[in-house]
Design a protein around this motif. Structure first.
Motif, PDB file in Angstrom:
ATOM      1  N   HIS A   1       7.785  -5.220  -8.694  1.00  0.00           N
ATOM      2  CA  HIS A   1       6.335  -5.294  -7.980  1.00  0.00           C
ATOM      3  C   HIS A   1       5.245  -6.426  -7.743  1.00  0.00           C
ATOM      4  CE1 HIS A   1       6.399  -0.704 -10.417  1.00  0.00           C
ATOM      5  NE2 HIS A   1       6.399  -0.958  -9.469  1.00  0.00           N
TER       6      HIS A   1
ATOM      7  N   GLU B   1      -1.360  -2.436 -10.575  1.00  0.00           N
ATOM      8  CA  GLU B   1      -3.055  -1.897 -11.452  1.00  0.00           C
ATOM      9  C   GLU B   1      -2.192  -1.038 -11.242  1.00  0.00           C
ATOM     10  OE1 GLU B   1      -7.138  -2.733  -9.063  1.00  0.00           O
ATOM     11  OE2 GLU B   1      -5.394  -3.158  -8.024  1.00  0.00           O
ATOM     12  N   ALA B   2      -1.262  -0.281  -9.993  1.00  0.00           N
ATOM     13  CA  ALA B   2      -1.360   1.037 -10.653  1.00  0.00           C
ATOM     14  C   ALA B   2      -0.823   1.938 -11.710  1.00  0.00           C
ATOM     15  CB  ALA B   2      -0.674   1.866  -9.261  1.00  0.00           C
ATOM     16  N   ARG B   3      -0.569   1.082 -12.550  1.00  0.00           N
ATOM     17  CA  ARG B   3       0.624   1.718 -13.410  1.00  0.00           C
ATOM     18  C   ARG B   3      -0.476   1.116 -15.000  1.00  0.00           C
ATOM     19  NH1 ARG B   3       4.644  -1.948 -15.749  1.00  0.00           N
ATOM     20  NH2 ARG B   3       5.272  -2.895 -13.933  1.00  0.00           N
TER      21      ARG B   3
ATOM     22  N   MET C   1      -1.014  -5.093  -6.338  1.00  0.00           N
ATOM     23  CA  MET C   1      -1.530  -3.367  -6.405  1.00  0.00           C
ATOM     24  C   MET C   1       0.209  -2.660  -7.336  1.00  0.00           C
ATOM     25  SD  MET C   1       0.015  -3.190  -2.955  1.00  0.00           S
ATOM     26  CE  MET C   1       1.546  -2.769  -2.154  1.00  0.00           C
ATOM     27  N   ASP C   2       0.967  -2.746  -7.664  1.00  0.00           N
ATOM     28  CA  ASP C   2       2.037  -2.217  -7.895  1.00  0.00           C
ATOM     29  C   ASP C   2       2.037  -1.775  -9.710  1.00  0.00           C
ATOM     30  OD1 ASP C   2       3.616  -1.156  -5.755  1.00  0.00           O
ATOM     31  OD2 ASP C   2       4.038  -3.124  -6.010  1.00  0.00           O
TER      32      ASP C   2
END
Length: 220
Positions: free
Chosen positions: A61, A67-69, A64-65
């Motif tokens: 991760h 942030e998505a979760r 940005m990964d």
């Protein structure tokens, strides 16, 4: 000023594979790396101060990964302390990435800042761990590709500004900074880099122990 971990606190570790460390295969969900070592040592030192330890690291991760979760995996748990280690996958891996992923230090800062803002607003105490790259010798495997020392020199040039971002954000948010890159550079000078991370990125047991010891120095 060190972070005070009070009885009944929830402490969360999050980030990439270094934090993940096969957590889904472990009985307590902490994995087999530095989060487990920290939890074990804390319990040994402070049996009168029980803590809930959580690990939401996921291998590979990037900022940005996370942030998505972030809402689901971090904010909704309402942790009292959050420890973040991210950035090595935001490094210049794009030189071998078929998707051509690349992110500037400025974009990295903007994304990382968005992670920290809601935590700061909630009064969460923060520990930011620098991403790191050890100067191992010879070629290393990155999936099916062998990466030589010249390519890793380019990664270092890409990573250094992102390490500076983490330091800057630690100052901005009054977070504790675990200066892992400098720590491993000093350790590597004494015992060789492969002793701490065979591929320069993923810590050996000794490397995880070093991270855990440094982390525990930031809390009381």
């Amino acid at each position: 000023m060190a972070i005070t971990v009070r009885p009944g606190s929830t402490v969360m570790f999050t980030g990439d594979s270094i934090t993940d460390c096969r957590r889904l295969e472990s009985e307590d969900g902490l994995g087999f790396g530095y989060p487990l070592r920290i939890a074990g040592e804390w319990g040994h030192r402070h049996p009168d101060r029980p803590v809930t330890w959580l690990n939401t690291g996921i291998g590979g991760h990037k900022v940005m990964d996370l942030e998505a979760r972030w809402r689901r995996d971090v904010l909704d748990a309402h942790p009292d302390v959050v420890s973040v280690l991210v950035g090595v996958n935001d490094m210049g891996w794009h030189s071998i990435d078929p998707l051509g992923y690349a992110i500037s230090a400025e974009e990295f800062e903007t994304g990382y800042d968005r992670l920290l803002t809601p935590l700061a607003e909630a009064g969460t105490q923060l520990i930011l761990i620098e991403p790191f790259l050890l100067p191992v010798h010879g070629a290393i495997e990155a999936g099916p590709v062998l990466i030589g020392e010249k390519e890793r020199e380019a990664w270092r040039a890409d990573l250094d500004p992102k390490i500076q971002v983490v330091r800057k954000l630690a100052r901005r948010y009054g977070a504790q900074l675990l200066a892992a890159d400098g720590m491993f550079a000093a350790l590597a000078a004494a015992a060789g880099p492969e002793h701490w991370a065979a591929d320069g990125v993923h810590p050996t047991p000794a490397g995880h122990a070093a991270l855990a010891a440094a982390w525990l120095r930031l809390v009381v």
